[in-house]
Design an enzyme around this catalytic site. Structure first.
Site, short mmCIF file in Angstrom:
data_model
loop_
_atom_site.label_atom_id
_atom_site.label_comp_id
_atom_site.label_asym_id
_atom_site.label_seq_id
_atom_site.Cartn_x
_atom_site.Cartn_y
_atom_site.Cartn_z
N LYS A 1 0.80 -1.20 0.11
CA LYS A 1 0.00 0.15 -0.01
C LYS A 1 0.99 1.16 0.08
O LYS A 1 2.40 1.21 0.07
CB LYS A 1 -0.92 0.05 1.25
CG LYS A 1 -0.30 0.01 2.81
CD LYS A 1 -1.25 -0.26 3.81
CE LYS A 1 -0.44 0.02 5.19
NZ LYS A 1 -1.23 -0.17 6.28
N ARG B 1 -10.64 -0.32 15.07
CA ARG B 1 -10.58 0.23 13.81
C ARG B 1 -11.68 -0.80 13.19
O ARG B 1 -12.63 -0.97 13.71
CB ARG B 1 -9.41 0.01 13.13
CG ARG B 1 -8.91 0.97 12.12
CD ARG B 1 -7.43 1.18 11.73
NE ARG B 1 -6.59 -0.15 11.41
CZ ARG B 1 -5.45 0.09 10.86
NH1 ARG B 1 -4.64 0.80 11.08
NH2 ARG B 1 -4.93 -1.17 10.49
N TYR C 1 13.92 31.65 4.81
CA TYR C 1 12.76 32.31 5.15
C TYR C 1 12.86 32.52 6.82
O TYR C 1 13.20 31.72 7.66
CB TYR C 1 11.29 31.50 5.07
CG TYR C 1 11.12 31.38 3.54
CD1 TYR C 1 10.53 32.40 2.76
CD2 TYR C 1 11.24 30.22 2.90
CE1 TYR C 1 10.02 32.30 1.51
CE2 TYR C 1 10.82 30.28 1.47
CZ TYR C 1 10.20 31.26 1.04
OH TYR C 1 10.07 30.85 -0.62
#
Length: 387
Positions: A38, A136, A267
Site C-alpha cells: 500500500k 478500527r 525564510y
C-alpha cells in the site's frame, strides 16, 4: 547524476529488497506471504518492486484502496491482491472486474458484494476482518458476529478466502496486549469452525509479530515495513531478522557561495551565520517530502561527511553549511539525504527520531515529484519518473 532527470532522486536497491524478502520467507516458514505494498509500496514504487517480491517469496499482495490494486493489475501483476480497507459500494464493480479480494466487516456490505457479483457473473473473494482490540474496522469477536459471518459464507457468489486481524502493540516489548488480541482471534476462529465456516487462510502476523511472536504465524503473514529494510520499532528482537534499507534519497549541489558573518539564510531569518560560511544550495524541499519540520535538526552526507542543513527548508530547495567539509566540493557533488556512505549514515530511523515520528512515515513522505531509480547488481535497470 542523470541527464534526463532533475537532480533529486530516490535510489531503490532491488538486491536489498530481495535479501529482505528471502529472510522474511525463511523466518515465517508459512504457506502465504502477503506483501504489503500500500501507499505505493511505502514510497518505493509498487509496480516496480512487486516482481522482486514475488520472485523471492511473496505469494500475494495487500493494498489499502482498490485503485492501488487496479494499478497493479493494469501493470500485469497476476497474483492475488487484497484490499485491507474499505471499498465504497460504488467501486465494487472495479473490484470484481480486476479480481481483487476485499476486506469485509459487515453483513450488509457482504450482501451488496454478493448482489454485484451475481449480476456480473463473478465470485467475490473476501477476507473477514476481526477487531480484536485495535478499535478500527472489523467484526467484534462475539456471537452475533459469528452468526453474521456464517450468513456471509452462505451468500451466493461469495468465497471467504481468509480471516485476519491487526495487532496494535506487537512492536512493543510487553506482549501482554498482543496475547489478549491473539486469544480473541483464536476464539473467534473456533466459533466459526463450530458453525462449519471454512477459513482457508488466517493472517494476523504483521512485521513485529513475524519477528517476535511465532505463535501468531498461521497459514499467512503480512510483512510490511520489514520488506523495505526497517524494523517496526527498537523494542523488537532485531537479531531474528537481518534487514537492509532499500531506499536512499539523493540530490546534487546546484550552487555554492561564501556568505559573510551576520547574514541570514532562508525564510523567517531563523538562521544567522556567525562566521564566514560556505553555503551549498540543494534543489530539494518539503514538496519532495523533505519536511520543513527538520529545521535546526537535519544533516546530510556530502563527501562522506555530515553537514548541517541551515535555515528553514523551502518548498523546493534547502541550504547546507559545508564550511567544515573536507575536500573540494563543487557544483554537481552528490549529496545523501537518506542513506549511507563509507560508514556514515542518516536513515529513516534517524530522521523519524528528529521528527518524533516513525520510520514508516518518513519513507512514505517521499513524493512522486522525486524520480525512483532502480538498482540491481550495482547497475541502474529502470527509472520511474512520475512527472
Amino acid at each position: 547524476m542523470f541527464k534526463h532527470l532533475r537532480p533529486v532522486w530516490a535510489e531503490i536497491n532491488l538486491d536489498n529488497l530481495a535479501s529482505n524478502m528471502k529472510h522474511i520467507k525463511e523466518l515465517s516458514n508459512t504457506k502465504e506471504i502477503i506483501g504489503i505494498v500500500k501507499a505505493d509500496a511505502y514510497g518505493h514504487g509498487a509496480l516496480d518492486i512487486v516482481p522482486t517480491l514475488i520472485e523471492n517469496g511473496a505469494t500475494a499482495l495487500a493494498v489499502a484502496v482498490v485503485s492501488e490494486g487496479v494499478e497493479l493489475r493494469r501493470g500485469g501483476i497476476e497474483c492475488p491482491i487484497m484490499v485491507l480497507g474499505f471499498t465504497p459500494p460504488s467501486l465494487i464493480d472495479m473490484l470484481l472486474k480486476h479480481d481483487i479480494e476485499q476486506t469485509v466487516f459487515s453483513l450488509d456490505y457482504a450482501k451488496e458484494l454478493s448482489k454485484a457479483a451475481e449480476k456480473m457473473h463473478k465470485v467475490a473473494k473476501i477476507h473477514i476482518a476481526v477487531d480484536t482490540g485495535m478499535g478500527r474496522i472489523g467484526f467484534l469477536p462475539n456471537e452475533q458476529s459469528i452468526q453474521d459471518v456464517k450468513a456471509i459464507s452462505m451468500l451466493p457468489n461469495i468465497k471467504i478466502k481468509g480471516m485476519f486481524s491487526h495487532f496494535s502493540t506487537a512492536d512493543e516489548k510487553n506482549k501482554e496486549y498482543s496475547a489478549y488480541q491473539l486469544n480473541q482471534f483464536n476464539k473467534f476462529y473456533e466459533g466459526l469452525k463450530r458453525e462449519n465456516v471454512n477459513i482457508e487462510t488466517r493472517h494476523i502476523s504483521n512485521s513485529a509479530a513475524i519477528m517476535d511472536l511465532p505463535e501468531t504465524i498461521f497459514e499467512g503473514v503480512r510483512p510490511g515495513i520489514i520488506l523495505y529494510g526497517y524494523y517496526p520499532s527498537n523494542e523488537v528482537d532485531k537479531t531474528k531478522l537481518e534487514l537492509k534499507p532499500v531506499m536512499q534519497l539523493k540530490t546534487n549541489v546546484v550552487h555554492i557561495k561564501k556568505i559573510p558573518s551576520g547574514e541570514y539564510i532562508s525564510y523567517g531569518r531563523k538562521f544567522k551565520t556567525d562566521r564566514e560560511s560556505l553555503i551549498a544550495t540543494l534543489p530539494v524541499g518539503y514538496a519532495d517530502g523533505y519536511t520543513r519540520l527538520l529545521f535546526g535538526k537535519a544533516k546530510v552526507i556530502i563527501n562522506g561527511q555530515l553537514a548541517p542543513v541551515v535555515g528553514r527548508i523551502c518548498m523546493d530547495q534547502c541550504m547546507v553549511d559545508i564550511t567544515d567539509i573536507k575536500g573540494d566540493i563543487k557544483v554537481g557533488e552528490e549529496v545523501i539525504l537518506i542513506g549511507e556512505k563509507n560508514g556514515v549514515k542518516i536513515d529513516a530511523d534517524d530522521i523519524a527520531e528528529m521528527l518524533g515520528t516513525i520510520n514508516y512515515e518518513v519513507i512514505c513522505m517521499i513524493s512522486k515529484r522525486v524520480p525512483r531509480v532502480y538498482i540491481k547488481n550495482g547497475e541502474v535497470i529502470k527509472v520511474r519518473n512520475y512527472i
